[in-house]
Design an enzyme around this catalytic site. Structure first.
Site, PDB file in Angstrom:
ATOM      1  N   CYS A  42       0.846  -1.193   0.000  1.00 48.44           N
ATOM      2  CA  CYS A  42       0.000   0.000   0.000  1.00 48.44           C
ATOM      3  C   CYS A  42       0.888   1.253   0.000  1.00 48.44           C
ATOM      4  CB  CYS A  42      -0.907   0.006   1.233  1.00 48.44           C
ATOM      5  SG  CYS A  42      -2.052   1.408   1.272  1.00 48.44           S
ATOM      6  N   ASP A  44       0.434   3.838   1.649  1.00 48.31           N
ATOM      7  CA  ASP A  44       0.398   4.441   2.986  1.00 48.31           C
ATOM      8  C   ASP A  44       1.825   4.723   3.494  1.00 48.31           C
ATOM      9  OD1 ASP A  44       0.213   4.683   5.923  1.00 48.31           O
ATOM     10  OD2 ASP A  44      -1.876   4.072   5.640  1.00 48.31           O
ATOM     11  N   ARG A  46       3.014   4.899   6.263  1.00 47.26           N
ATOM     12  CA  ARG A  46       3.423   4.144   7.458  1.00 47.26           C
ATOM     13  C   ARG A  46       3.842   2.710   7.144  1.00 47.26           C
ATOM     14  NH1 ARG A  46      -2.181   5.181  10.298  1.00 47.26           N
ATOM     15  NH2 ARG A  46      -2.724   4.615   8.154  1.00 47.26           N
ATOM     16  N   HIS A  98      -2.109  -4.011   4.947  1.00 49.12           N
ATOM     17  CA  HIS A  98      -1.946  -3.611   6.342  1.00 49.12           C
ATOM     18  C   HIS A  98      -3.316  -3.402   6.972  1.00 49.12           C
ATOM     19  CE1 HIS A  98      -2.790   0.806   5.924  1.00 49.12           C
ATOM     20  NE2 HIS A  98      -2.496   0.539   4.681  1.00 49.12           N
ATOM     21  N   CYS A 101      -6.366  -0.231   6.787  1.00 53.14           N
ATOM     22  CA  CYS A 101      -6.057   0.460   5.521  1.00 53.14           C
ATOM     23  C   CYS A 101      -7.198   1.422   5.129  1.00 53.14           C
ATOM     24  CB  CYS A 101      -5.848  -0.582   4.419  1.00 53.14           C
ATOM     25  SG  CYS A 101      -5.448   0.135   2.822  1.00 53.14           S
TER      26      CYS A 101
HETATM   27 CO    CO Z   1      -3.463   1.248   3.033  1.00 56.05          CO
END
Ligand code: CO
Length: 209
Positions: A42, A44, A46, A98, A101
């Site tokens: 992803c 993202d 993080r 994750h 999400c």
């Molecule tokens: Co995500």
């Protein structure tokens, strides 16, 4: 250099630190890359691929998009898979989702998110396939997290169905496709215990004989 000053400063410090611990690190890498893994994760911020498995530049080939989706007609993702499999000859393709999400959460809503809704449709399809099981759960977060896991499994399947992966298997290339999920809350990666390594492990419908 006023623009993005901190990034340039941090980069210099980082390059210095790496050179100190291994003087010819960059020289060696500039000649070739030889990663064993293709990571599809992803976007993202993080969930940075290299950092969470503590690997250096050169060790993982990476593709990231919203909610780690592998769409059959996404030329961007397919090109990454083709290069990784045919040229770099990676031994493992990892789909890493994750928990929590945002893309998965948005896909479960009925709100208007604009253009991205077209991308999220692919996740909505996964929700639809497993709706009874997901909706049977009580809490919202459990529902989201189950779809996060199921989405990873679906994308593992999509990778195995590509002509690229099937051709590699047919040619006898060693290649395993795995599904993992990461928890932002504790930094721990969990194996979803799916590992597809050959043609007979995929559905007959998608098999290219
Ligand atoms: Co995500």
């Amino acid at each position: 250099m006023r623009v993005l000053k901190n990034l340039f400063e941090q980069n210099k410090k980082w390059a210095k630190k790496v050179k100190e611990s291994e003087p010819d690190f960059f020289l060696k890498l500039s000649k070739q890359q030889n990663p064993e893994y293709l990571w599809i994760g992803c976007s993202d911020s993080r969930v940075p691929a290299n950092q969470i498995v503590d690997m250096l530049p050169g060790q993982i080939f990476v593709h990231r998009n919203i909610a780690n989706v592998v769409v059959h007609t996404d030329l961007n993702c397919l090109s990454v898979i083709q290069y990784a499999v045919e040229v770099l000859k990676v031994k493992h393709i990892i789909v890493c989702g994750h928990y929590g999400c945002g893309g998965i959460q948005a896909a479960m809503e009925n709100k208007d998110h604009g253009l991205i809704d077209n991308w999220l449709r692919h996740i909505k399809d996964v929700y639809r396939y497993h709706q009874t099981k997901i909706d049977a759960l009580q809490s919202e977060i459990d529902k989201i997290n189950l779809l996060c896991e199921l989405n990873v499994l679906e994308q593992v399947t999509n990778i195995c169905h590509t002509s690229i992966v099937q051709s590699a298997w047919k040619a006898g290339q060693q290649l395993a496709v795995h599904g993992l999920i990461y928890s932002i809350e504790d930094g721990i990666l969990k194996d979803l215990k799916v590992c597809i390594t050959k043609l007979d492990e995929i559905s007959q419908t998608h098999r290219i004989q």
